[in-house]
Design an enzyme around this catalytic site. Structure first.
Site, PDB file in Angstrom:
ATOM      1  N   LYS A  53      18.741  -6.337  52.407  1.00  0.00           N
ATOM      2  CA  LYS A  53      19.933  -5.758  53.043  1.00  0.00           C
ATOM      3  C   LYS A  53      19.525  -4.811  54.164  1.00  0.00           C
ATOM      4  O   LYS A  53      20.097  -4.839  55.257  1.00  0.00           O
ATOM      5  CB  LYS A  53      20.773  -4.990  52.003  1.00  0.00           C
ATOM      6  CG  LYS A  53      21.587  -5.890  51.108  1.00  0.00           C
ATOM      7  CD  LYS A  53      22.147  -5.148  49.902  1.00  0.00           C
ATOM      8  CE  LYS A  53      22.700  -6.150  48.904  1.00  0.00           C
ATOM      9  NZ  LYS A  53      23.045  -5.590  47.601  1.00  0.00           N
ATOM     10  N   GLN A  97      23.840  -0.340  44.412  1.00  0.00           N
ATOM     11  CA  GLN A  97      23.343  -1.603  43.853  1.00  0.00           C
ATOM     12  C   GLN A  97      23.572  -1.643  42.335  1.00  0.00           C
ATOM     13  O   GLN A  97      23.245  -0.698  41.625  1.00  0.00           O
ATOM     14  CB  GLN A  97      21.845  -1.759  44.180  1.00  0.00           C
ATOM     15  CG  GLN A  97      21.223  -3.065  43.723  1.00  0.00           C
ATOM     16  CD  GLN A  97      21.782  -4.293  44.447  1.00  0.00           C
ATOM     17  OE1 GLN A  97      22.161  -4.218  45.608  1.00  0.00           O
ATOM     18  NE2 GLN A  97      21.835  -5.415  43.759  1.00  0.00           N
ATOM     19  N   ASP A 120      31.573  -3.254  49.327  1.00  0.00           N
ATOM     20  CA  ASP A 120      31.340  -4.245  48.269  1.00  0.00           C
ATOM     21  C   ASP A 120      32.661  -4.848  47.786  1.00  0.00           C
ATOM     22  O   ASP A 120      32.667  -5.897  47.128  1.00  0.00           O
ATOM     23  CB  ASP A 120      30.675  -3.568  47.063  1.00  0.00           C
ATOM     24  CG  ASP A 120      29.199  -3.920  46.939  1.00  0.00           C
ATOM     25  OD1 ASP A 120      28.826  -5.038  47.323  1.00  0.00           O
ATOM     26  OD2 ASP A 120      28.440  -3.069  46.447  1.00  0.00           O
TER      27      ASP A 120
HETATM   28  N1  GUN Z   1      24.304  -6.762  42.218  1.00  0.00           N
HETATM   29  C1  GUN Z   1      24.393  -8.117  42.299  1.00  0.00           C
HETATM   30  N2  GUN Z   1      25.225  -8.473  43.310  1.00  0.00           N
HETATM   31  C2  GUN Z   1      25.669  -7.322  43.871  1.00  0.00           C
HETATM   32  C3  GUN Z   1      26.550  -7.044  44.962  1.00  0.00           C
HETATM   33  O1  GUN Z   1      27.113  -7.925  45.619  1.00  0.00           O
HETATM   34  N3  GUN Z   1      26.737  -5.723  45.233  1.00  0.00           N
HETATM   35  C4  GUN Z   1      26.148  -4.727  44.510  1.00  0.00           C
HETATM   36  N4  GUN Z   1      26.415  -3.470  44.849  1.00  0.00           N
HETATM   37  N5  GUN Z   1      25.330  -4.963  43.495  1.00  0.00           N
HETATM   38  C5  GUN Z   1      25.100  -6.253  43.187  1.00  0.00           C
END
Ligand code: GUN
Length: 293
Positions: A53, A97, A120
């Site tokens: 990311k 995350q 998100d």
């Molecule tokens: N963990 C797995 N997929 C995601 C996501 O799309 N966003 C976040 N914040 N954590 C994740």
């Protein structure tokens, strides 16, 4: 029929190029989109997502404020950092995350994020808006799947879609998006899960199968009809002594067998994965545009 492979890397690259242009335009107006990233602990999969990311933001010209916190970080410390980012005008999007360590209440943390910075799309305010069809930040993985289908030219209107998996991150929001009365919706959607009596009976009549259960070989060739479109959301490590790392990545669908039967299929890796990060950047740019107005 030999399936066409849906190249997620290629489609993600197209969208990222569009976003890079938008970022250049925003910067000329004095607006730099900013993403705050918080990772608690050292889960290897989460670490590699977060690194990807950060790299993608860099490439698109998006500022990223990276915070890697130790696993023993308290809920109070995490909430304080979220609050700081909520009040930081340089940050347009906040990403915590998941999963978080067990001693931290995940819902409490997600609720603490300003819905206007919830790139998100996990905050109940955005989830609610999505369900009723209002403008909202859409969760990145399901939004990426809709983009893959649209940009591949797969017809959604009237299509029978079967989603295998009912997670808050993929299955539930994707079902909601695909039933909306809109050109990215109008599908008839069934969600299967661990308590479904006969998953194959559902997937066999589907025009589009979304494999999002989190286990390899959840969807096999005998479970799908000829000409099906299969979108594989799974990312599973399986031991493989021939690989340097000792493992390889596989999805939730049996790619090799299904590709002989399907019309389209996404590979793992290189299918849905690159789209998730791309839609996160999309939401961050949208948020910066709204904040700059
Ligand atoms: N963990 C797995 N997929 C995601 C996501 O799309 N966003 C976040 N914040 N954590 C994740």
């Amino acid at each position: 029929m030999a399936a066409k492979i849906i190249d997620g890397k290629q489609i993600a690259a197209e969208i990222r190029a569009e976003l890079k242009n938008e970022v250049t335009t925003l910067k000329a107006k004095g607006i730099t989109p900013g993403l705050g990233v918080i990772l608690v602990g050292a889960d290897p999969a989460s670490m590699s997502y977060v690194t990807a990311k950060e790299r993608a933001c860099d490439e698109a010209g998006i500022y990223s404020d990276d915070n890697r916190l130790p696993a023993e970080t308290t809920e109070e410390e995490l909430l304080a950092l979220v609050d700081k980012m909520n009040n930081d005008p340089k940050i347009n999007g906040i990403l915590v995350q998941l999963p978080l360590p067990k001693h931290i209440d995940e819902q409490k943390v997600l609720l603490a994020i300003d819905p206007d910075k919830d790139v998100d799309g996990f905050h109940p305010t955005n989830v609610g808006k999505m369900v009723v069809g209002d403008k909202a930040f859409l969760p990145c993985t399901p939004h990426g799947i809709v983009q893959l289908l649209m940009r591949t030219g797969v017809k959604l209107e009237g299509a029978e879609v079967v989603i295998v998996g009912r997670s808050n991150i993929v299955g539930k929001p994707l079902a909601n998006m695909l039933i909306q009365k809109s050109e990215t919706g109008n599908a008839t959607v069934t969600i299967c899960h661990t308590r479904t009596k006969d998953i194959a009976a559902h997937t066999r009549r589907a025009d589009i199968v979304i494999a999002a259960a989190g286990f390899p070989n959840t969807v096999t060739a005998d479970m799908v009809k000829d000409g099906v479109v299969v979108i594989d959301v799974g990312v599973n490590r399986v031991e493989d002594a021939t690989k340097k790392k000792g493992y390889r990545l596989v999805g939730d669908a049996d790619f090799e067998a299904i590709k002989e039967k399907a019309s389209y299929i996404t590979p793992v890796p290189g299918g849905v994965g690159p789209m998730t990060i791309t839609m996160l950047m999309y939401n961050t740019v949208e948020s910066a545009k709204m904040a700059g107005k």
